[in-house]
Design a protein around this motif. Sequence first.
Motif, PDB file in Angstrom:
ATOM      1  N   LEU A 151       0.788  -1.209  -0.060  1.00  0.00           N
ATOM      2  CA  LEU A 151      -0.024   0.101  -0.107  1.00  0.00           C
ATOM      3  C   LEU A 151       0.947   1.098   0.002  1.00  0.00           C
ATOM      4  O   LEU A 151       1.805   1.298   0.828  1.00  0.00           O
ATOM      5  N   PHE A 152       0.686   2.030  -0.854  1.00  0.00           N
ATOM      6  CA  PHE A 152       1.399   3.279  -1.064  1.00  0.00           C
ATOM      7  C   PHE A 152       0.543   4.436  -0.636  1.00  0.00           C
ATOM      8  O   PHE A 152      -0.591   4.614  -1.214  1.00  0.00           O
ATOM      9  N   VAL A 153       0.943   5.483   0.298  1.00  0.00           N
ATOM     10  CA  VAL A 153       0.110   6.419   0.708  1.00  0.00           C
ATOM     11  C   VAL A 153       0.949   7.671   0.701  1.00  0.00           C
ATOM     12  O   VAL A 153       2.100   7.720   1.312  1.00  0.00           O
ATOM     13  N   ALA A 154       0.425   8.652   0.083  1.00  0.00           N
ATOM     14  CA  ALA A 154       1.033  10.168   0.044  1.00  0.00           C
ATOM     15  C   ALA A 154       0.414  10.983   0.917  1.00  0.00           C
ATOM     16  O   ALA A 154      -0.652  11.291   0.709  1.00  0.00           O
ATOM     17  N   THR A 155       1.064  11.712   1.980  1.00  0.00           N
ATOM     18  CA  THR A 155       0.236  12.280   2.832  1.00  0.00           C
ATOM     19  C   THR A 155       1.302  13.377   3.343  1.00  0.00           C
ATOM     20  O   THR A 155       2.040  14.017   2.574  1.00  0.00           O
ATOM     21  N   HIS A 156       0.984  13.833   4.584  1.00  0.00           N
ATOM     22  CA  HIS A 156       1.618  14.872   5.147  1.00  0.00           C
ATOM     23  C   HIS A 156       2.359  14.614   6.196  1.00  0.00           C
ATOM     24  O   HIS A 156       2.077  13.681   7.065  1.00  0.00           O
ATOM     25  N   GLN A 157       3.326  15.527   6.766  1.00  0.00           N
ATOM     26  CA  GLN A 157       4.134  15.172   7.812  1.00  0.00           C
ATOM     27  C   GLN A 157       3.527  15.123   9.188  1.00  0.00           C
ATOM     28  O   GLN A 157       3.775  14.188   9.786  1.00  0.00           O
ATOM     29  N   VAL A 158       2.509  15.881   9.306  1.00  0.00           N
ATOM     30  CA  VAL A 158       1.752  15.947  10.505  1.00  0.00           C
ATOM     31  C   VAL A 158       1.074  14.458  10.786  1.00  0.00           C
ATOM     32  O   VAL A 158       1.099  14.011  11.824  1.00  0.00           O
ATOM     33  N   ASN A 159       0.555  13.944   9.668  1.00  0.00           N
ATOM     34  CA  ASN A 159      -0.084  12.862   9.643  1.00  0.00           C
ATOM     35  C   ASN A 159       1.005  11.590   9.881  1.00  0.00           C
ATOM     36  O   ASN A 159       0.668  10.811  10.757  1.00  0.00           O
ATOM     37  N   ILE A 160       2.083  11.602   9.375  1.00  0.00           N
ATOM     38  CA  ILE A 160       2.964  10.581   9.331  1.00  0.00           C
ATOM     39  C   ILE A 160       3.565  10.596  11.002  1.00  0.00           C
ATOM     40  O   ILE A 160       3.727   9.817  11.733  1.00  0.00           O
TER      41      ILE A 160
END
Length: 191
Positions: A151-160
């Motif tokens: 599973l590849f997810v592109a998200t944001h620093q705060v989420n990670i």
Amino acid sequence: MQRPIPRRAILAGLAPIAGAPALAQPTPDAEAAWQALAEGGIALFRHAIAPGGGDPPGMRLGDCGTQRNLDEAGRAQARRIGATFRDRGIVVGAVRASAWCRAMETAELAFPGRARAEPAFNSFFGARQDQEARTAAARRLMLAWDGPGALFVATHQVNITALTSIFPASGEGVVLRRDGEALVVVGRIRP
């Protein structure tokens, strides 16, 4: 003369405020992370380089002209992410992204035609009251992942950071694997 406070100490002091452990666990090497992806793991990527921080006033979801977006270096970085997955033979079963344009563009450039917006990975940078609900939804979605492929997810620093206690660089991935009802950090990758 006063000595500067080390960045790690500052982040450790802030982590309990954000509900994260005080210090992130050390992560194994990148090769272990790539191996976990080959076995159907989860790659949480911070979107590629988008100069600045946050979003401009008046930002509207769905209107890229009002958002902070990838620059040419970011677009090249996003393409490199996808190329590295292909070069390493990593089968990607699904591509999910925050609806923010910089995250969708990262996913789309890495894996053309495969990106799908997933609200659980939308940024809560400007809406901290949404952190707990979004983080819980993202965790449920990742725990339900059973492939085939990664599973590849592109998200944001705060989420990670909320999910892993890791502060990734732009275009950096944190690789997770499921262990029962837990998500375990395997390592970090920077294609």
